[in-house]
Write a protein that holds these residues in place. Structure first.
Motif, PDB file in Angstrom:
ATOM      1  N   ASN A 103     -13.870 108.644  70.970  1.00  0.00           N
ATOM      2  CA  ASN A 103     -15.025 107.915  70.442  1.00  0.00           C
ATOM      3  C   ASN A 103     -14.604 106.552  69.880  1.00  0.00           C
ATOM      4  OD1 ASN A 103     -17.757 107.607  69.976  1.00  0.00           O
ATOM      5  ND2 ASN A 103     -17.731 108.676  68.015  1.00  0.00           N
ATOM      6  N   MET A 104     -13.848 105.799  70.685  1.00  0.00           N
ATOM      7  CA  MET A 104     -13.364 104.490  70.262  1.00  0.00           C
ATOM      8  C   MET A 104     -14.516 103.479  70.247  1.00  0.00           C
ATOM      9  SD  MET A 104     -10.216 105.041  69.654  1.00  0.00           S
ATOM     10  CE  MET A 104      -9.363 103.493  69.585  1.00  0.00           C
ATOM     11  N   VAL A 105     -14.590 102.696  69.164  1.00  0.00           N
ATOM     12  CA  VAL A 105     -15.597 101.656  69.030  1.00  0.00           C
ATOM     13  C   VAL A 105     -14.914 100.329  68.736  1.00  0.00           C
ATOM     14  CG1 VAL A 105     -17.445 103.192  68.283  1.00  0.00           C
ATOM     15  CG2 VAL A 105     -15.953 102.159  66.580  1.00  0.00           C
ATOM     16  N   THR A 106     -15.615  99.246  69.036  1.00  0.00           N
ATOM     17  CA  THR A 106     -15.107  97.908  68.783  1.00  0.00           C
ATOM     18  C   THR A 106     -15.660  97.429  67.452  1.00  0.00           C
ATOM     19  OG1 THR A 106     -15.119  97.498  71.145  1.00  0.00           O
ATOM     20  CG2 THR A 106     -14.937  95.587  69.727  1.00  0.00           C
ATOM     21  N   LYS A 107     -14.781  96.957  66.584  1.00  0.00           N
ATOM     22  CA  LYS A 107     -15.202  96.478  65.269  1.00  0.00           C
ATOM     23  C   LYS A 107     -14.704  95.048  65.088  1.00  0.00           C
ATOM     24  CE  LYS A 107     -14.978  97.455  60.407  1.00  0.00           C
ATOM     25  NZ  LYS A 107     -15.469  98.442  59.492  1.00  0.00           N
ATOM     26  N   HIS A 108     -15.586  94.178  64.627  1.00  0.00           N
ATOM     27  CA  HIS A 108     -15.225  92.787  64.363  1.00  0.00           C
ATOM     28  C   HIS A 108     -14.841  92.678  62.894  1.00  0.00           C
ATOM     29  CE1 HIS A 108     -16.888  91.235  68.209  1.00  0.00           C
ATOM     30  NE2 HIS A 108     -17.556  92.377  68.123  1.00  0.00           N
ATOM     31  N   THR A 109     -13.613  92.205  62.622  1.00  0.00           N
ATOM     32  CA  THR A 109     -13.133  92.118  61.244  1.00  0.00           C
ATOM     33  C   THR A 109     -12.899  90.670  60.841  1.00  0.00           C
ATOM     34  OG1 THR A 109     -10.849  92.385  61.964  1.00  0.00           O
ATOM     35  CG2 THR A 109     -12.022  94.377  61.328  1.00  0.00           C
ATOM     36  N   LYS A 110     -13.244  90.390  59.588  1.00  0.00           N
ATOM     37  CA  LYS A 110     -12.985  89.063  59.028  1.00  0.00           C
ATOM     38  C   LYS A 110     -11.519  88.971  58.624  1.00  0.00           C
ATOM     39  CE  LYS A 110     -17.257  87.510  56.871  1.00  0.00           C
ATOM     40  NZ  LYS A 110     -17.893  87.243  55.581  1.00  0.00           N
ATOM     41  N   PRO A 111     -10.956  87.778  58.632  1.00  0.00           N
ATOM     42  CA  PRO A 111      -9.598  87.632  58.104  1.00  0.00           C
ATOM     43  C   PRO A 111      -9.553  87.993  56.611  1.00  0.00           C
ATOM     44  CG  PRO A 111     -10.218  85.712  59.386  1.00  0.00           C
ATOM     45  CD  PRO A 111     -11.453  86.548  59.224  1.00  0.00           C
ATOM     46  N   SER A 112      -8.513  88.704  56.211  1.00  0.00           N
ATOM     47  CA  SER A 112      -8.353  89.094  54.811  1.00  0.00           C
ATOM     48  C   SER A 112      -6.868  89.034  54.469  1.00  0.00           C
ATOM     49  CB  SER A 112      -8.886  90.508  54.599  1.00  0.00           C
ATOM     50  OG  SER A 112      -8.113  91.433  55.337  1.00  0.00           O
TER      51      SER A 112
END
Length: 103
Positions: free
Chosen positions: A42-51
């Motif tokens: 159940n792999m999903v694509t997640k957009h992450t902000k730089p931290s």
């Protein structure tokens, strides 16, 4: 609330959904929502902000929870249902297909 028959570290086989017939190891169990996190399923694509932890940011693939009813426990390479029985004064899980004690 009924006890969940699958624990962290168990090998499971997906029996329904887009990842049907895939196998993986359980990473986490959420008893409240009756869901599991399974390695590579159940792999999903997640957009992450730089931290501070992730300087780059960007698009990340990660596992999403899958309902516990969509997986079966793998025991000795076979998908099996799980039951509970008393072994002396201890409650143990057993494979319904073979009758063997799991843990």
């Amino acid at each position: 609330m009924a006890s969940l028959k699958i624990k962290t570290g168990d090998m499971v086989k997906v029996i329904a959904g887009k990842d049907k017939d895939k196998e993986g190891k359980v990473i986490a169990v959420n008893k409240k929502n009756n869901t599991l996190l399974v390695e590579g399923i159940n792999m999903v694509t997640k957009h992450t902000k730089p931290s501070m932890a992730n300087q780059q940011g960007g698009i990340v693939q990660q596992e999403a929870p899958i309902d516990a009813s969509n997986v079966m426990l793998l025991f000795k390479g076979q998908a099996t249902r799980v039951g509970f029985k008393m072994d002396g004064d201890k409650k143990v899980r057993f494979a319904k297909k073979t009758g063997d004690v799991i843990d």
